[in-house]
Design a protein around this motif. Structure first.
Motif, PDB file in Angstrom:
ATOM      1  N   SER A 170       0.961  -1.197  -0.094  1.00  0.00           N
ATOM      2  CA  SER A 170      -0.082   0.159  -0.048  1.00  0.00           C
ATOM      3  C   SER A 170       0.735   1.205  -0.097  1.00  0.00           C
ATOM      4  O   SER A 170       2.197   1.141  -0.041  1.00  0.00           O
ATOM      5  N   ASN A 171       0.367   2.292   0.247  1.00  0.00           N
ATOM      6  CA  ASN A 171       1.175   3.592   0.073  1.00  0.00           C
ATOM      7  C   ASN A 171       2.029   3.862   1.229  1.00  0.00           C
ATOM      8  O   ASN A 171       1.812   3.484   2.211  1.00  0.00           O
ATOM      9  N   GLU A 277      -0.889   7.388 -10.774  1.00  0.00           N
ATOM     10  CA  GLU A 277       0.500   7.885  -9.885  1.00  0.00           C
ATOM     11  C   GLU A 277       0.050   7.890  -8.230  1.00  0.00           C
ATOM     12  O   GLU A 277       0.626   8.582  -7.803  1.00  0.00           O
ATOM     13  N   ASN A 278      -0.750   6.953  -7.678  1.00  0.00           N
ATOM     14  CA  ASN A 278      -0.823   6.707  -6.395  1.00  0.00           C
ATOM     15  C   ASN A 278       0.443   6.863  -5.651  1.00  0.00           C
ATOM     16  O   ASN A 278       1.400   6.521  -6.105  1.00  0.00           O
ATOM     17  N   LYS A 279       0.256   7.583  -4.445  1.00  0.00           N
ATOM     18  CA  LYS A 279       1.391   7.969  -3.661  1.00  0.00           C
ATOM     19  C   LYS A 279       2.554   6.739  -3.294  1.00  0.00           C
ATOM     20  O   LYS A 279       1.847   5.878  -2.853  1.00  0.00           O
ATOM     21  N   GLY A 280       3.611   6.701  -3.860  1.00  0.00           N
ATOM     22  CA  GLY A 280       4.584   5.814  -3.535  1.00  0.00           C
ATOM     23  C   GLY A 280       4.235   4.360  -4.145  1.00  0.00           C
ATOM     24  O   GLY A 280       5.102   3.422  -3.780  1.00  0.00           O
ATOM     25  N   LEU A 281       3.186   4.357  -4.617  1.00  0.00           N
ATOM     26  CA  LEU A 281       2.793   2.969  -5.182  1.00  0.00           C
ATOM     27  C   LEU A 281       1.940   2.995  -6.519  1.00  0.00           C
ATOM     28  O   LEU A 281       0.997   3.037  -6.665  1.00  0.00           O
ATOM     29  N   ASN A 282       2.721   3.305  -7.531  1.00  0.00           N
ATOM     30  CA  ASN A 282       2.198   3.467  -9.084  1.00  0.00           C
ATOM     31  C   ASN A 282       1.720   1.982  -9.467  1.00  0.00           C
ATOM     32  O   ASN A 282       2.482   1.227  -9.147  1.00  0.00           O
ATOM     33  N   ILE A 283       0.486   2.191  -9.761  1.00  0.00           N
ATOM     34  CA  ILE A 283      -0.299   0.794 -10.651  1.00  0.00           C
ATOM     35  C   ILE A 283      -0.110   1.107 -12.153  1.00  0.00           C
ATOM     36  O   ILE A 283      -0.522   2.177 -12.349  1.00  0.00           O
TER      37      ILE A 283
END
Ligand code: B3K
Ligand code: ZN
Length: 887
Positions: A170-171, A277-283
């Motif tokens: 997760s982030n 661009e999810n914070k710290g966890l790009n999908i």
């Protein structure tokens, strides 16, 4: 509007308007989530610490949380379990009235990720869990004030079966992990940066990392991880290299450093767009991460590099400084596209990058601006925000930022962006905030410029010039006009930066003198009025104006120029983009003549000026193979169609095809020589020169095969068999598969499928290669291939590769007069409406562009749209269909 069939007004979802924006009634300080992952019965337990927003003075506003397709199990307010009479629950939201100013709300809901084919919220892709929350997907996970101006700190605990889901992401940073009973385990993540819910992400499954590290400018170590399925571990190097290059570039160019200790990218096979661009966890869509030269083309390598960079750049333009509401989408997207374009220009050839961007903008975005779904860069209303992730918001939005940077200058632009990032760090802001920073640092009044954000449609720029040999003056008059768009009849003049130069008879840029002022050899003039005139002095001979250099504004340039003038600019213009464009306009002129000849029943005769110009290109010493390859591309059918109010698809296809064959035949030996020069046995390399060489070689191969000569087909066959990389193999395959004579095409397609059956991304190219075939059986192939075991309507990449490629890139077959292309698209869209509304609403677009077609086709297309309208439609499709039928 005709509402006979399904009475759409009954189901009409409501539009949301920018002018109605109000700050949120409650803010969230902290979110603690716990996921108990299960295929059909995932539990999400959430604890929200909420507080009334001091910005809303009204008394006792209710607490409204969005929630969709959630089964509420339990709800507690400050520790007290609520009963159904304590709240109001609809399909869309949960409302609590009379709550205290500060409260803790705990909820437990159940969701069904395995049945989620819309790929929004929490879903499964190839057996792994993943999420997509932008724009409004978080409300499908838990009850929440799901709007970008609510920023909160998140912790996320994920519990799952350890053997099926060994990796839990997760982030932020992992802070705790451990075992649970029954073979389960958990990991807890903490994200120290407050963020809107659209940046939340969760991934769980059998994934493997490729790891690297990056040391930031200030000396911090960041762990970089790309997580993929085992069989793709060899395809991650390029993404990692690109990520490090992007991190370094953003430090140097914008002074922006990464802020967390870990940056993760996960590749998934089922994804609605390119990446997130999810914070710290790009999908990421796997097509935008994975690259190996044996299975991916140079174009795919470029896409991976630019998407990785784009998502990385969002960490500042989007995440640290985010959008107040979804109308401001271009604030993050336009700016970030501009940033990724600058990055690509710095990594590669700026002229080639610009040419490719503009070629796309001028066909696809201009068409959007001219169609029923036209909207400003900042829309004023929407029904479904997912319909507004468009070329207008992204690409035209980037052009608007580019113009700003042209207007204030690159150094001042940097000062403006520094100010923007510092002033608004951790906030959710508007387009005005961004432009105000640029105005502040430059001292320019940008109020007129703001119209670029609010006016839809492509401005037309016309120019007139006159040379006076006695006075030795040259006058240039520029006029602007923006045609009406749906719902916006009146347009006001825009501030248009026009970069120009005057080219003298010997091919040099002439020094410009206006009103006694010396301008140098190139200048950006500001067209503000509807019409403005400039007089240039001291010119001994009539110059040829070179206008809109580097495509300095996203406008349609309407300029009558002779084939001689264009051929002259093609070699003489000092601006690389304008040299290319002169070639495009010359080809366009010649093809338009052919279209005219056809339409009045005359025999086609290709203008010799075009053949001559091509000959010159081919005979010259090759100094820049990348540019030459661009110069040798004929304008696409889509771009040719863009020039007409009434589009004759068949005439366009035949004319372009005729031009292509005539040029190919006339210049066969020159194309062959060039092909051979660049086909010399060389092992694959990622170097720019090698990439350019392949592009030029494969362009030449395309021209050679256009003659259908035995020799050319054999060259393609040999290249197909001997290629050590996908760029060459696929180029040869397309040549063979598009040839009239299928004797080598069909076996090559078979061999290719056998070789690559295990690789879904390569199979996408295999689908596209067949359905873009120019011959009349293309539509039948689409139908056949829809039944192929590798095809699935549930996978967006497959839909785009097969149906999308056919309807967008095989125009004359899609527009077959028997209407079967339209019917096929409508059938597919109706089915997709139930499976994946976002993809359905995108795919249907070519059908909505009936206004420019002949009456007969118009009728057929409208019938299909009405047939779609008779269904129970998702808001996504409803909005698009209504807009197009309202014309
Ligand atoms: N921001 C995402 C797009 C989300 C689309 C939602 N329908 C990817 C990007 O532009 O970087
Ligand atoms: Zn983006």
């Amino acid at each position: 509007m005709n509402q006979a069939i399904s009475s759409p007004s009954l189901q009409a979802p409501k539009a949301i308007h920018l002018k109605d924006y109000l700050p949120p009634a409650f803010l969230v300080q902290q979110v603690d989530l716990c996921f108990r992952l299960d295929d059909h019965h995932t539990r999400v337990i959430s604890r929200l610490q909420l507080q009334r927003n001091p910005a809303r003075k009204e008394h006792d506003l209710p607490l409204v949380l969005q929630g969709q397709q959630l089964q509420l199990i339990e709800l507690k307010l400050d520790g007290r379990t609520l009963s159904s009479s304590d709240y109001e629950l609809t399909d869309e939201q949960l409302t609590l009235t009379g709550v205290p100013d500060s409260l803790v709300l705990e909820s437990e809901v159940e969701i069904d990720p395995l049945s989620n084919t819309a790929l929004e919220g929490l879903y499964q892709s190839s057996g792994n869990f993943c999420t997509q929350c932008e724009a409004e997907g978080f409300r499908r996970i838990t009850f929440y004030p799901d709007r970008p101006d609510v920023l909160a700190r998140f912790t996320t605990r994920i519990e799952a079966d350890q053997s099926r889901f060994p990796v839990l992401l997760s982030n932020g940073n992992p802070i705790e992990r451990g075992e649970l009973p029954d073979g389960h385990h958990f990991v807890t993540w903490e994200d120290p940066f407050p963020k809107p819910a659209y940046l939340f992400a969760l991934v769980a499954g059998q994934l493997h990392p490729v790891k690297d590290t990056y040391t930031t400018l200030s000396g911090r170590q960041v762990a970089l991880e790309v997580w993929v399925e085992k069989e793709n571990l060899h395809k991650c190097d390029h993404a990692l290299r690109s990520l490090k290059a992007a991190m370094q570039w953003d430090e140097q160019t914008y002074g922006r450093e990464y802020d967390l200790d870990i940056y993760m990218i996960v590749a998934v096979n089922d994804f609605n767009m390119g990446a997130m661009e999810n914070k710290g966890l790009n999908i990421f869509n796997s097509s935008c991460v994975l690259a190996d030269h044996r299975s991916e083309t140079d174009m795919a390598f470029h896409r991976v590099e630019s998407v990785v960079a784009h998502e990385y750049f969002h960490n500042w333009s989007g995440n640290r400084v985010t959008c107040r509401d979804w109308f401001q989408l271009s604030l993050k997207e336009g700016f970030t596209v501009f940033r990724d374009q600058q990055f690509s220009a710095d990594q590669h050839s700026p002229a080639v990058e610009r040419i490719q961007q503009v070629a796309m903008l001028r066909t696809a975005q201009f068409a959007e601006d001219a169609g029923p779904t036209a909207h400003p860069v900042r829309p004023e209303s929407y029904i479904e925000i997912n319909n507004f992730y468009t070329l207008t918001v992204y690409e035209k939005g980037a052009e608007v930022v580019r113009m700003l940077s042209e207007l204030v200058g690159r150094d001042t632009f940097r000062k403006g962006s520094d100010l923007y990032f510092e002033r608004f760090d951790g906030q959710a802001v508007t387009v005005e905030d961004f432009v105000a920073c640029m105005a502040e640092v430059s001292g320019l009044d940008l109020s007129q410029f703001m119209r670029w954000y609010s006016q839809a449609g492509t401005p037309q720029l016309t120019a007139e010039s006159h040379y006076n040999p006695t006075a030795r003056t040259f006058t240039l008059t520029l006029r602007q006009h923006t045609p009406a768009t749906p719902g916006q009849d009146l347009k006001e003049p825009l501030l248009i930066p026009v970069k120009l130069g005057l080219v003298g008879p010997s091919g040099q840029d002439l020094p410009m003198e206006v009103n006694g002022e010396l301008w140098g050899q190139e200048r950006v003039v500001h067209l503000k009025e509807q019409e403005q005139t400039w007089t240039f002095h001291n010119l001994d001979a009539e110059p040829v104006p070179s206008l809109l250099r580097g495509f300095s504004a996203p406008v349609r340039l309407l300029l009558d120029r002779s084939p001689e003038q264009l051929a002259f600019l093609m070699t003489a213009d000092s601006d690389g983009f304008n040299r290319w464009d002169a070639g495009q306009q010359l080809a366009l002129l010649a093809i338009r003549e052919l279209i005219n000849q056809q339409q009045c029943g005359a025999a086609m005769m290709l203008n010799p000026a075009l053949i001559q110009a091509y000959r010159q290109l081919l005979d010259a010493q090759v100094t820049d193979p990348a540019i030459l390859a661009e110069m040798l591309q004929l304008p696409s059918e889509a771009y040719i169609a863009e020039q007409y109010d009434q589009v004759d698809v068949d005439a366009i296809h035949l004319a372009r095809d005729y031009a292509r064959k005539t040029l190919a035949t006339a210049l066969y030996p020159a194309f062959l020589k060039l092909y051979q020069q660049f086909a010399k046995n060389q092992a694959w390399s990622a170097e720019a020169a090698a990439v350019a060489g392949r592009r030029l070689k494969n362009t030449c191969l395309g021209w050679l095969v256009a003659t259908e000569s035995e020799e050319a087909l054999q060259l393609a066959q040999r290249q197909f068999e001997q290629a050590d990389n996908m760029t060459d193999q696929l180029a040869a395959l397309i040549c063979l598969a598009h040839a009239e004579d299928t004797t080598s095409g069909d076996p090559a397609l078979k061999a290719f499928a056998l070789q690559w059956a295990h690789d879904p991304l390569v199979m996408d190219s295999w689908f596209s290669a067949q359905v873009t075939r120019p011959h009349p059986d293309a539509l039948e192939r689409v139908k056949l291939l829809m039944a192929h075991p590798a095809f699935s309507l549930k996978n967006p990449n497959k839909v785009r590769a097969l149906i999308g490629a056919f309807v967008n890139q095989n125009r004359h077959n899609f527009h077959r007069r028997d209407g079967s292309g339209y019917a096929l698209l409508a059938d597919t869209v109706i089915e997709l409406n139930r499976i994946n509304p976002q993809i359905a609403a995108r795919l249907v677009i070519p059908l909505t562009r009936f206004r420019r077609m002949d009456d007969y086709r118009k009728g057929l297309m409208k019938n299909e749209l009405e047939r779609i309208r008779a269904e129970k439609l998702s808001p996504d499709l409803f909005e698009v269909i209504e807009k197009s039928l309202a014309q």
